[in-house]
Write a protein that holds these residues in place. Structure first.
Motif, PDB file in Angstrom:
ATOM      1  N   ALA A 293       0.819  -1.210   0.000  1.00 24.13           N
ATOM      2  CA  ALA A 293       0.000   0.000   0.000  1.00 24.13           C
ATOM      3  C   ALA A 293       0.855   1.262   0.000  1.00 24.13           C
ATOM      4  O   ALA A 293       1.873   1.348   0.702  1.00 24.13           O
ATOM      5  N   LYS A 299      -5.599   2.733   8.167  1.00 20.66           N
ATOM      6  CA  LYS A 299      -6.588   2.173   7.260  1.00 20.66           C
ATOM      7  C   LYS A 299      -7.744   3.155   7.067  1.00 20.66           C
ATOM      8  O   LYS A 299      -8.194   3.806   8.027  1.00 20.66           O
ATOM      9  N   LEU A 383     -11.512  -7.287   2.404  1.00 21.04           N
ATOM     10  CA  LEU A 383     -11.652  -6.242   3.421  1.00 21.04           C
ATOM     11  C   LEU A 383     -12.365  -6.755   4.667  1.00 21.04           C
ATOM     12  O   LEU A 383     -12.083  -6.298   5.783  1.00 21.04           O
ATOM     13  N   HIS A 386      -9.955  -8.030   6.930  1.00 23.01           N
ATOM     14  CA  HIS A 386      -9.164  -6.959   7.547  1.00 23.01           C
ATOM     15  C   HIS A 386      -9.997  -6.136   8.530  1.00 23.01           C
ATOM     16  O   HIS A 386      -9.600  -5.033   8.910  1.00 23.01           O
ATOM     17  N   TYR A 388     -13.230  -4.944   8.192  1.00 17.20           N
ATOM     18  CA  TYR A 388     -14.215  -4.005   7.647  1.00 17.20           C
ATOM     19  C   TYR A 388     -15.619  -4.604   7.689  1.00 17.20           C
ATOM     20  O   TYR A 388     -15.797  -5.821   7.525  1.00 17.20           O
ATOM     21  N   TYR A 456     -16.633  -0.759   4.104  1.00 16.71           N
ATOM     22  CA  TYR A 456     -16.502  -0.760   2.643  1.00 16.71           C
ATOM     23  C   TYR A 456     -17.901  -0.960   2.077  1.00 16.71           C
ATOM     24  O   TYR A 456     -18.627  -1.873   2.483  1.00 16.71           O
ATOM     25  N   LEU A 562      -7.268  -0.405  -2.624  1.00 17.99           N
ATOM     26  CA  LEU A 562      -6.608  -1.026  -1.473  1.00 17.99           C
ATOM     27  C   LEU A 562      -5.353  -0.244  -1.089  1.00 17.99           C
ATOM     28  O   LEU A 562      -5.080  -0.028   0.100  1.00 17.99           O
ATOM     29  N   ILE A 567      -4.161  -0.949   2.676  1.00 15.37           N
ATOM     30  CA  ILE A 567      -4.248  -2.407   2.789  1.00 15.37           C
ATOM     31  C   ILE A 567      -3.185  -3.048   1.898  1.00 15.37           C
ATOM     32  O   ILE A 567      -3.253  -2.972   0.666  1.00 15.37           O
ATOM     33  N   SER A 568      -2.183  -3.654   2.509  1.00 19.28           N
ATOM     34  CA  SER A 568      -1.199  -4.435   1.766  1.00 19.28           C
ATOM     35  C   SER A 568      -1.652  -5.892   1.765  1.00 19.28           C
ATOM     36  O   SER A 568      -2.104  -6.404   2.796  1.00 19.28           O
ATOM     37  N   ALA A 569      -1.540  -6.544   0.632  1.00 22.22           N
ATOM     38  CA  ALA A 569      -2.057  -7.916   0.531  1.00 22.22           C
ATOM     39  C   ALA A 569      -1.453  -8.617  -0.671  1.00 22.22           C
ATOM     40  O   ALA A 569      -0.906  -7.974  -1.576  1.00 22.22           O
ATOM     41  N   GLY A 661      -6.925 -13.798   3.280  1.00 24.54           N
ATOM     42  CA  GLY A 661      -6.159 -12.685   3.829  1.00 24.54           C
ATOM     43  C   GLY A 661      -5.146 -13.117   4.863  1.00 24.54           C
ATOM     44  O   GLY A 661      -4.165 -12.426   5.131  1.00 24.54           O
ATOM     45  N   LYS A 666       0.222  -8.516   7.363  1.00 24.21           N
ATOM     46  CA  LYS A 666      -0.515  -7.310   7.716  1.00 24.21           C
ATOM     47  C   LYS A 666       0.437  -6.292   8.341  1.00 24.21           C
ATOM     48  O   LYS A 666       1.225  -6.612   9.210  1.00 24.21           O
TER      49      LYS A 666
END
Length: 668
Positions: A293, A299, A383, A386, A388, A456, A562, A567-569, A661, A666
């Motif tokens: 990200a 976030k 999400l 994560h 959300y 989201y 993202l 959000i890194s993924a 995820g 994270k």
């Protein structure tokens, strides 16, 4: 005595040809009604085809008309071969079998001819209303809408009443006259000795007609298509053949009509083109790549506003017809994309691209396909893992186009649709007005903020949809039109924008306003690139005013959102993070127009992948939207083919399934 014998022999010999001719005639007579039906079928299809040539004469090269008519007749003959197979068999059987058996066979044949004849006529007279909306003859969309009788009924009665009345009257007259013809078909006997060879001949003719080719593969619409003009290729087919071919393609779900390329080579070409960090990739998920990200602070919430049928042609900021002052203002204050292109011409295409980053296929969009109804990569599912709260907010029936099932199976915690609105101000054929929709969305966002939840939401509008019903307070007696619907949709968006900027969570939320697709994707091009140009603009979340002038695609949106949200993924998406483009980025968009696919580049290169293993190297002029022939580009041809095939390969092999995820690192 000898003279009498000679006279008798001469008389007998004279009678032999007459007797043979009579037997042959008696054996052919039972098939006369089939000949009449075939002539009727061909005449109707030819008449509609010629009418189409007249209607679209301004975009048709008249030198192509002879081949259009010849290939059209060939298509009709092929269709007749399939249609007539059963009547030919039944006619033979009832001409030689006992009457008790022949009578039910006659009834069955009459039912078949009446049903097929009515369907052929109905599809042909529906051709031009359908082409006006979709630029193609009736295809699988014609059938798919039948699954939603309520929405379809409202659409036809409120938006196309004149067409409904005209088609109904024509059908009534046709059924009356055609039934009189069907009733006259009677049992006719024939000598079995002569009937068998005649049947063999008739069956052979029917088989040859259906196959309509002595090549390894039988005739199909790809073989009939010969022009770089989409309208010409569309008119070649008859509507029944177009519909059956399209529906057959849905059930077969393959891309073999394009030139083949091994899956390993597809992956190699795409990986080389994108240059992502594919170190997380596995054999099961070979396109997994690392997204880091660009936002490393905290976030942020994400809200996608998916605008129905809002093409760049309406947006003043993008050189359109100045119908969107509110969106123009958002462009002037946010991060706007000036050359953003949709992946298709249906809402489900926009949904799969914007929320999953999935490349388009020649087949049905993933929203409606069996394997993608659970654990399919989507922003909602990622999400949710994560922390959300994830939701889909819509003004109509969420079951339409299988959206409800797709979202609930792929990580969306809440579905808000027409049943969630207590007292909407205005309800149209497709659901509540955009104002009601945005008010409900604001209520939801406020509630999430009060609860301290990251959220989201995918907010999908519908006011700018045929039959263009908008609140009277805005319409003020103006006739229904797409232009007025665009103005209203923009007005509602402007009200939402002004309100959301006053909210305490505005600075903590990334908003994307983007169209699902343009309005009617018309024109005579194999892929009308101009009608894939759509608006897209990011705002909120500390986003600064800027413009992105590269050619980009809807499939780039998931990574970009993202990245902006922090959000890194590891993701399977082959779209780009537009916040972190490589220095040598050339820009690209993937365009799927029914059976035709195109890869568009920054320099105007437009490589088309066509059915029957064909390609077309073209150049697109962004200034005047013209498309011209260009020199062959083997490397670009290879890249376009890899992208054209990748979506189906990814679907069949499950590349986008079961992406967890928990597999990512994270940052917070």
């Amino acid at each position: 005595m000898n003279d009498e014998r000679d006279a008798a022999n001469t008389k007998y010999q004279d009678r032999q040809p007459q007797c043979f001719f009579r037997i042959l005639t008696d054996s052919l007579t039972p098939y006369v009604h089939i000949l009449y039906f075939a002539l009727f079928f061909a005449a109707i299809c030819c008449m509609i085809r010629i009418t189409g040539i007249i209607i679209y004469r301004s975009v048709i090269d008249f030198q192509e008309i002879p081949r259009l008519l010849f290939n059209g007749l060939r298509t009709d003959i092929s269709g007749l071969g399939y249609i007539m197979a059963l009547p030919v068999l039944l006619t033979f059987l009832r001409s030689v079998l006992h009457q008790k058996i022949a009578q039910p066979l006659l009834i069955l044949e009459k039912i078949w001819l009446a049903g097929i004849g009515s369907l052929v006529f109905f599809l042909e007279i529906c051709t031009f209303p359908f082409m006006e909306e979709y630029s193609v003859r009736p295809n699988r969309l014609f059938v798919e809408y039948l699954r939603y009788p309520g929405e379809l009924g409202n659409l036809m009665l409120r938006g196309h009443l004149e067409a409904v009345i005209t088609i109904s009257l024509l059908m009534a007259v046709f059924i009356f006259l055609f039934w009189r013809f069907i009733r006259r078909i009677a049992l006719r006997r024939a000598s079995a000795l002569a009937a068998i060879p005649v049947f063999i001949i008739m069956a052979g003719v029917t088989f040859i007609a259906a196959r309509s080719s002595f090549d390894h593969r039988p005739f199909n619409l790809a073989k009939a298509s010969f022009s770089t003009n989409q309208i010409v290729n569309t008119l070649v087919a008859n509507s029944g053949y177009s519909l059956i071919s399209s529906v057959k393609g849905v059930f077969s779900e393959n891309s073999y009509t394009y030139k083949s390329m091994p899956a390993a080579e597809q992956l190699s070409v795409i990986k080389s083109d994108t240059g992502f960090d594919y170190s997380p990739a596995t054999a099961e998920h070979p396109t997994l790549n690392r997204l880091t990200a660009s936002n490393r602070d905290k976030k942020l919430n994400i809200v996608i506003i998916l605008e129905e049928s809002l093409g760049a042609q309406f947006v003043g900021y993008l050189g359109g017809s100045n119908l969107t002052p509110a969106l123009d203002r958002i462009y002037s204050e946010g991060w706007g994309f000036t050359r953003l292109y949709s992946t298709g011409v249906r809402s489900v295409r926009g949904i799969e691209a914007v929320t999953s980053g999935f490349t388009p296929t020649i087949n049905t969009a993933t929203v409606k396909r069996e394997k993608t109804q659970k654990n399919f990569f989507n922003l909602g599912g990622l999400l949710k893992e994560h922390g959300y709260h994830t939701s889909f907010i819509y003004g109509g029936e969420s079951h339409f186009d299988n959206m409800r099932s797709f979202f609930l199976g792929n990580g969306y915690s809440e579905i808000i649709d027409i049943n969630s609105y207590a007292n909407p101000e205005f309800v149209a054929s497709w659901g509540v007005s955009d104002e009601d929709l945005f008010n409900k969305a604001l209520e939801h966002f406020d509630d999430m903020y009060r609860k301290g939840r990251l959220f989201y939401s995918l907010v999908f509008t519908s006011s700018n949809h045929d039959p263009f019903e908008i609140p009277e307070k805005f319409a003020q007696g103006a006739p229904r039109s797409r232009e007025n619907a665009v103005r209203y949709a923009d007005y509602a968006l402007g009200r939402f924008y002004d309100t959301i900027k006053t909210k305490p969570y505005f600075k903590d939320t990334v908003f994307l306003v983007i169209a699902d697709h343009d309005a009617r994707a018309g024109g005579n091009d194999l892929v009308p690139a101009r009608n894939f140009h759509i608006p897209g603009v990011l705002f909120g979340g500390g986003i600064q005013k800027q413009s992105e002038n590269h050619v980009v695609s809807q499939i780039d949106m998931p990574k970009t959102l993202l990245s902006l949200a922090g959000i890194s993924a590891n993701v399977p998406v082959v779209g780009y993070d537009l916040t972190n483009l490589p220095m040598d980025f050339k820009g690209r968009a993937l365009l799927q127009f029914y059976q035709n696919f195109a890869l568009l580049r920054d320099d105007g290169s437009l490589m088309m992948v066509l059915p029957d293993e064909k390609f077309a190297s073209l150049h697109y002029d962004f200034s005047d939207y013209s498309i011209k022939d260009a020199p062959d580009k083997p490397e670009l041809e290879k890249l376009a083919l890899a992208y054209a095939l990748f979506g189906e390969t990814a679907y069949q092999k499950g590349y986008f399934l079961n992406i967890k995820g928990s597999d990512v690192t994270k940052e917070r």
